[in-house]
Motif scaffolding. Structure first.
Motif, PDB file in Angstrom:
ATOM      1  N   THR A  71       0.827  -1.205   0.000  1.00  0.00           N
ATOM      2  CA  THR A  71       0.000   0.000   0.000  1.00  0.00           C
ATOM      3  C   THR A  71       0.864   1.258   0.000  1.00  0.00           C
ATOM      4  OG1 THR A  71      -1.778  -1.160   1.153  1.00  0.00           O
ATOM      5  CG2 THR A  71      -1.806   1.245   1.260  1.00  0.00           C
ATOM      6  N   CYS A  72       1.853   1.290   0.878  1.00  0.00           N
ATOM      7  CA  CYS A  72       2.707   2.482   0.997  1.00  0.00           C
ATOM      8  C   CYS A  72       3.553   2.702  -0.252  1.00  0.00           C
ATOM      9  CB  CYS A  72       3.600   2.370   2.225  1.00  0.00           C
ATOM     10  SG  CYS A  72       2.664   2.414   3.759  1.00  0.00           S
ATOM     11  N   THR A  73       4.060   1.625  -0.819  1.00  0.00           N
ATOM     12  CA  THR A  73       4.873   1.740  -2.023  1.00  0.00           C
ATOM     13  C   THR A  73       4.025   2.240  -3.196  1.00  0.00           C
ATOM     14  OG1 THR A  73       6.332  -0.005  -1.234  1.00  0.00           O
ATOM     15  CG2 THR A  73       6.403   0.484  -3.599  1.00  0.00           C
ATOM     16  N   THR A  74       2.829   1.710  -3.332  1.00  0.00           N
ATOM     17  CA  THR A  74       1.927   2.132  -4.414  1.00  0.00           C
ATOM     18  C   THR A  74       1.513   3.583  -4.240  1.00  0.00           C
ATOM     19  OG1 THR A  74       1.120  -0.129  -4.623  1.00  0.00           O
ATOM     20  CG2 THR A  74      -0.254   1.602  -5.582  1.00  0.00           C
ATOM     21  N   TRP A 128      11.450  -6.956   9.048  1.00  0.00           N
ATOM     22  CA  TRP A 128      12.053  -5.676   9.429  1.00  0.00           C
ATOM     23  C   TRP A 128      12.337  -4.821   8.199  1.00  0.00           C
ATOM     24  CZ3 TRP A 128      11.743  -3.137  13.603  1.00  0.00           C
ATOM     25  CH2 TRP A 128      12.499  -1.966  13.758  1.00  0.00           C
ATOM     26  N   ARG A 129      12.819  -5.432   7.127  1.00  0.00           N
ATOM     27  CA  ARG A 129      13.084  -4.697   5.888  1.00  0.00           C
ATOM     28  C   ARG A 129      11.783  -4.124   5.326  1.00  0.00           C
ATOM     29  NH1 ARG A 129      12.841  -6.397   0.751  1.00  0.00           N
ATOM     30  NH2 ARG A 129      12.615  -8.567   1.385  1.00  0.00           N
ATOM     31  N   ARG A 130      10.729  -4.907   5.371  1.00  0.00           N
ATOM     32  CA  ARG A 130       9.445  -4.450   4.811  1.00  0.00           C
ATOM     33  C   ARG A 130       8.789  -3.362   5.661  1.00  0.00           C
ATOM     34  NH1 ARG A 130       7.929  -7.796   0.529  1.00  0.00           N
ATOM     35  NH2 ARG A 130       9.075  -9.749   0.480  1.00  0.00           N
ATOM     36  N   ILE A 131       8.856  -3.480   6.979  1.00  0.00           N
ATOM     37  CA  ILE A 131       8.264  -2.426   7.812  1.00  0.00           C
ATOM     38  C   ILE A 131       9.095  -1.144   7.695  1.00  0.00           C
ATOM     39  CG2 ILE A 131       9.379  -2.933  10.040  1.00  0.00           C
ATOM     40  CD1 ILE A 131       5.683  -2.016   9.601  1.00  0.00           C
ATOM     41  N   SER A 132      10.404  -1.282   7.564  1.00  0.00           N
ATOM     42  CA  SER A 132      11.268  -0.112   7.371  1.00  0.00           C
ATOM     43  C   SER A 132      10.982   0.558   6.031  1.00  0.00           C
ATOM     44  CB  SER A 132      12.739  -0.513   7.447  1.00  0.00           C
ATOM     45  OG  SER A 132      13.046  -1.019   8.719  1.00  0.00           O
ATOM     46  N   HIS A 133      10.791  -0.263   5.007  1.00  0.00           N
ATOM     47  CA  HIS A 133      10.454   0.269   3.683  1.00  0.00           C
ATOM     48  C   HIS A 133       9.096   0.982   3.729  1.00  0.00           C
ATOM     49  CE1 HIS A 133      10.576   0.495  -0.693  1.00  0.00           C
ATOM     50  NE2 HIS A 133       9.318   0.107  -0.687  1.00  0.00           N
TER      51      HIS A 133
END
Length: 156
Positions: A71-74, A128-133
Motif C-alpha cells: 500500500t505504501c509503495t503504491t 524488518w526490511r518491509r516495515i522499514s520500507h
C-alpha cells in the motif's frame, strides 16, 4: 498523463480516496488499535478483541506487514509520478490521517517484529526490511504532499 487527457479522472480519484483511507483503518482494526479523529468509528462491544501485533499469529503479522508495504509503495509511486493528485488527497485530510496512522501503527508493528521469537531465522530480517520500507515510503509520500500542498504555492 492520463489525468490531463481525461480530467474527469480527478473525480474518480476523489471518490476512491475514502477506500484508500479505509485500508489504513483496516490495518489498525486488525492490530487492535483504535482509529483517531475523523476516521474513528464506534466499536460494538461484542467486536472488542484483544489481538495486538505482539500476540497475533505470525502469518497474520506477515500479511499485515506485506499489505502495508504494498500500500505504501503504491501510494508513494502514484504521488511521485503524479504530484497534482496531492490537492485531491488534501481534501480528504490525508496528511492528518496518514500521520495518525503512522503514530499508532508503526511503533506497535516494529515492537512486535523485534520482540517475537522466530523459528525461521530469515523471517525477522524480511519483516524488518518491509516495515522499514513502509515507514520510509509513508514519510516520502507525506513529504510529497506537504511540498505540493504547502510549499509549492508559497514558492509560486
Amino acid at each position: 498523463n492520463i489525468f490531463t487527457q481525461q480530467p474527469s479522472y480527478f473525480g474518480d480519484l476523489d471518490e476512491t480516496l475514502p477506500t484508500v483511507l479505509q485500508v489504513f483503518n483496516n490495518i489498525l482494526h486488525k492490530c487492535g488499535l483504535q482509529c483517531e479523529g475523523a476516521s474513528a468509528e464506534p466499536q460494538k462491544l461484542e467486536e472488542r478483541v484483544n489481538v495486538t501485533p505482539g500476540n497475533m499469529p505470525l502469518q497474520e503479522l506477515k500479511d499485515i506487514v506485506l499489505y502495508l508495504c504494498d500500500t505504501c509503495t503504491t501510494l508513494w509511486a502514484f504521488l511521485d509520478v503524479f504530484p497534482l493528485a496531492c490537492q485531491t488527497f488534501q481534501k480528504h485530510e490525508f496528511c492528518y490521517r496518514l500521520a495518525s496512522f503512522y503514530e499508532l501503527a508503526i511503533p506497535e508493528l516494529e515492537s512486535a517484529i523485534k520482540k517475537r521469537h522466530y523459528e525461521d531465522n530469515s523471517v525477522f530480517p524480511d519483516l524488518w526490511r518491509r516495515i522499514s520500507h513502509s515507514r520510509k515510503k509513508m514519510i516520502e509520500a507525506f513529504h510529497i504532499l506537504i511540498n505540493q500542498v504547502c510549499l509549492q504555492p508559497i514558492l509560486e
